[in-house]
Structures are given as C-alpha cells and as structure tokens.
Scaffold this active site. Structure first.
Site, PDB file in Angstrom:
ATOM      1  N   TYR A 102      12.356  26.546  18.315  1.00 52.77           N
ATOM      2  CA  TYR A 102      13.061  26.723  19.589  1.00 52.77           C
ATOM      3  C   TYR A 102      13.026  25.448  20.436  1.00 52.77           C
ATOM      4  O   TYR A 102      13.780  25.314  21.393  1.00 52.77           O
ATOM      5  CB  TYR A 102      12.452  27.879  20.403  1.00 52.77           C
ATOM      6  N   LYS A 143       5.174  31.095   6.422  1.00 53.73           N
ATOM      7  CA  LYS A 143       6.078  31.141   5.266  1.00 53.73           C
ATOM      8  C   LYS A 143       5.714  29.933   4.399  1.00 53.73           C
ATOM      9  O   LYS A 143       6.546  29.069   4.077  1.00 53.73           O
ATOM     10  CB  LYS A 143       7.534  31.096   5.779  1.00 53.73           C
ATOM     11  N   ASP A 157       7.734  37.632   5.590  1.00 56.27           N
ATOM     12  CA  ASP A 157       8.583  38.730   5.090  1.00 56.27           C
ATOM     13  C   ASP A 157       7.713  39.946   4.735  1.00 56.27           C
ATOM     14  O   ASP A 157       8.066  41.091   5.028  1.00 56.27           O
ATOM     15  CB  ASP A 157       9.453  38.289   3.903  1.00 56.27           C
ATOM     16  N   ASP A 189       8.362  35.853  17.891  1.00 52.69           N
ATOM     17  CA  ASP A 189       9.448  36.451  18.661  1.00 52.69           C
ATOM     18  C   ASP A 189       9.944  37.707  17.936  1.00 52.69           C
ATOM     19  O   ASP A 189      10.074  38.791  18.515  1.00 52.69           O
ATOM     20  CB  ASP A 189      10.578  35.405  18.763  1.00 52.69           C
ATOM     21  N   ASP A 215       8.747  41.955  18.665  1.00 53.29           N
ATOM     22  CA  ASP A 215       9.740  42.977  19.000  1.00 53.29           C
ATOM     23  C   ASP A 215       9.638  44.153  18.032  1.00 53.29           C
ATOM     24  O   ASP A 215       9.747  45.316  18.429  1.00 53.29           O
ATOM     25  CB  ASP A 215      11.158  42.396  18.946  1.00 53.29           C
TER      26      ASP A 215
END
Ligand code: NAD
Length: 357
Positions: free
Chosen positions: A142, A191, A223, A247, A251
């Site tokens: 980001y 990852k 994942d 992020d 959620d």
C-alpha cells in the site's frame, strides 16, 4: 492515575457511541480512583462543515498532546461527492500517519452468547473463539513503488511489496509481546513459497521467535490461513501479518463473528499513545436514531486502558461487564438480526453496561 484522552466523535453514529464509551470510562475511573480528562476535537465531515478541512491542524496537535485518542467514525452521504483529498475518510490516513501508528490490533471474538450471529456452522463455532490480528499498518504494497509502464501486453500498472528487516522486527515484536499477554500462541502469515518479501518476513520472524522461547510459534501461508479461519478459527490466538494480508484476513475474521457492532480496534506506534476505534463506519442509515450498538466503541476504550495506560484490571472489568450484559440476553437491533425480542437503544445498552460495571 490521570490521563488526557482526545475525543474524535466524528460523524453519523460517531457522537452517540463515543459518548457511551465516555460514560463507561468515567464510571471505571471513579471506581478505580483515576482521572480521565476528555478533550474533543473535530474530524471528518463535521470538521469539513466547520473548518473546510477533514483534519484540522488543531486536531493533529491536540491528539499529539494527548495520552491517547478515542475515535467514533467519519463519513456520510453529505460529503460523498467531495474530491478524494477533501473527503472525511482522508482524515483517517492523515491522523494515523501524524501519530506514527504502524500497528493495527484487531481482536475478533465470538462471544458464546452470540453464537447464532456467526455465519459459521454451530459445530465449527463450538464455544466461540477469541483471536487477535496484528497487522502492519504503514508499509508493504500500500506504500510501495507504484505506477504505469509499457509491458509485454502494452500499458500495465504495478504496485510493489517491500519490507525492511526493521519494519518486520518492529511489528513482530508487538505480536510476540501481545502473545505473551494472551495464551502464548502465535502464527505468522506470509506467502514465503512465492514472494521474496515474505521470505525475508519469515526469516526475520524466526530469529525474533528465539527471543520468546515461551511462545508457541508457527508459520502459515496466507491462502491456507484464509481457509483455516473458516474451518477451525479456534486454532489461532495471535496472528501477525503484513499490511495487505492483514487488511483482508482481519475483515474475514470480523465477519465470522457475525456482528460488526461488537468489534474494537487499536492502532499503535512506538510510544504508548494509540488510537482506538470501532471497526465499523458511521452507519448513516441509523445515525441520530439512538439505535447504534455502542459495544465496539466501549471495547475500544477498554483496549485503550490495557494497551496505552497499562490498566489491565480496569480493562478486564469493562470486558466482563459486556460479557455479563450479553449473557443476560440484552441485544441492540443489530445483534437481534431478525430474531424475536425488543431491541435496546444505544442509551439503554450503555446503561446496562454501566450497571454491570
Ligand atoms: P458502516 O460500517 O457504517 O455500516 C454498515 C452497516 O452496519 C449499516 O447497515 C449500519 O447501520 C450497520 N452498523 C455499523 N455500525 C453499527 C453499530 N455500531 N450498531 C448497529 N449497526 C451498525 O459501513 P458503510 O455503510 O459502508 O459506511 C458508512 C460511512 O462510514 C461511509 O461514509 C464510509 O466511508 C464510512 N466509514 C468510516 C470508517 C471509519 O470511520 N473508520 C470505516 C468504514 C466506513
């Protein structure tokens, strides 16, 4: 003890829920012999209406001079057509960056009394779950290099994920320390099978783990983590991860608790000062109707006591009061969903928590 708390009530239901949390903090202060001074500042749409700016300098200065910040929520249809830079939501990034808040702590707790609100099957939910996501907040993709260029198939856009050892160590340390204060279980999510930045992330967290031999530690690919969260959320206690993975996963974690009006958050930096806020927005559809669930903001205030002021017993006391109220069956409209029962107003729910304190 005495603390100065900057209050950013904001827009929509912001003022109602912040006032509920203030009432709970005042009662807690009286019970434990503390003094909390509340100093209000403008932010978001209400700041635009009064000053033309979503984040006036006076607000930044006031927050920097405070011991901690309690925020309601910002935004609403009235300001939706303003250009990006002038929108209320811009103030959130501005205040986080002005306060140097690089850590986001998001607890996702499913209270046994609210089992029915989770979208997960009952046998998966069991007796509920209680996990804490520690998300890096000021680095990664980001904030990395980005732009447009000519690629193999013509014009393309790119964003870059980059993490330094310093940034990873900084957030990793917060996560291990958080695990020490909870059940001493810690999962780092990356990852590393594909991304170089994740391999550095994993290597750095591994070396940090050596400093915390009392913490049970494991790694997981993102994942797999997304799948495990809905398959067996009880396996997690503290999760640490990068900005983007955090992020998305936070959620997901909040959704499986099934109740947006219950979830608190803390953003922390290098000092003890933090910013505490519910994870939901300003809920313009119910603003001014005394229907909002104040619990997420009340629990955010409890996090402030625990993480910024070191008042764990006082924080426990607030959290236990919320537990008691839910166990007794009291519900605001959002918690009832379509179920039968008379919903409590925001003020009534606040009263119930105050009584339980
Ligand atoms: P929202 O979280 O405000 O509302 C989503 C739904 O959840 C609505 O139906 C709302 O009534 C309900 N809800 C939310 N909080 C509740 C509570 N405490 N009690 C009962 N019901 C509650 O999300 P949205 O509708 O997408 O956004 C509304 C505004 O909030 C937008 O302007 C958005 O930009 C802003 N927003 C602000 C923040 C923030 O200040 N941190 C975060 C998200 C969205």
């Amino acid at each position: 003890m005495e603390f100065n708390i900057a209050l950013l009530r904001g827009d929509g239901i912001g003022p109602e829920i912040v006032d509920s949390a203030v009432a709970v903090l005042e009662k807690t202060a009286a019970r434990f012999g503390h003094t909390f001074n509340f100093i209000p500042y403008l932010i978001g749409g209400s700041a635009i209406d009064k000053t033309g700016m979503p984040l006036p300098q006076e607000t930044i200065d006031g927050c920097l001079a405070s011991d901690s910040v309690l925020l309601g929520a910002v935004g609403g249809p009235k300001w939706d057509d303003l250009p990006g830079e002038k929108r209320p939501e811009k103030a959130l990034l501005g205040i986080r960056s002005a306060l140097g808040l690089f850590t986001n702590l998001r607890p996702a707790k499913l209270y046994p009394a609210l089992r029915g609100a989770s979208p997960l099957r009952e046998d998966i939910v069991g007796d509920g779950f209680d996990l804490m996501i520690v998300r890096e907040l000021t680095g990664g993709i980001y904030f990395g290099d980005r732009g447009y260029r000519q690629g193999k198939y013509g014009e393309e856009a790119y964003d870059t994920e980059a993490y330094s050892v310093t940034e990873i160590e900084r957030i990793g340390r917060v996560a291990f320390e958080t695990a020490m204060k909870r059940s001493r279980r810690h999962t780092s999510i990356d990852k590393a099978n594909v991304l170089e930045s994740s391999r550095l992330w994993r290597k750095t967290i591994h070396s940090l783990a050596e400093e915390y031999p009392g913490v049970e530690y494991n790694d997981m690919f993102v994942d797999n983590a997304a799948m495990q969260l809905v398959r067996n959320p009880q396996q997690f206690d503290v999760i640490v991860t990068s900005n983007m993975f955090g992020d998305i996963l936070s959620d997901e974690a909040s959704q499986i608790t099934g109740s947006i009006g219950m979830l608190a958050s803390a953003s922390l930096g290098a000092s003890t000062r933090g910013m505490y806020e519910p994870i939901h927005g300003s809920a313009p559809d119910i603003a001014g109707q005394n229907k909002a669930n104040p619990i997420a903001t009340i629990l955010s205030a409890a996090m402030m006591l625990r993480y910024s002021f070191g008042l764990s017993e006082e924080a426990d006391c607030i959290e236990n009061a919320v537990d008691k109220v839910l166990e007794a069956g009291y519900r605001t409209a959002d918690l009832l969903g379509g179920a039968e029962g008379t919903p409590l107003t925001c003020t009534e729910m606040t009263e119930k928590v105050l009584e339980a304190l």
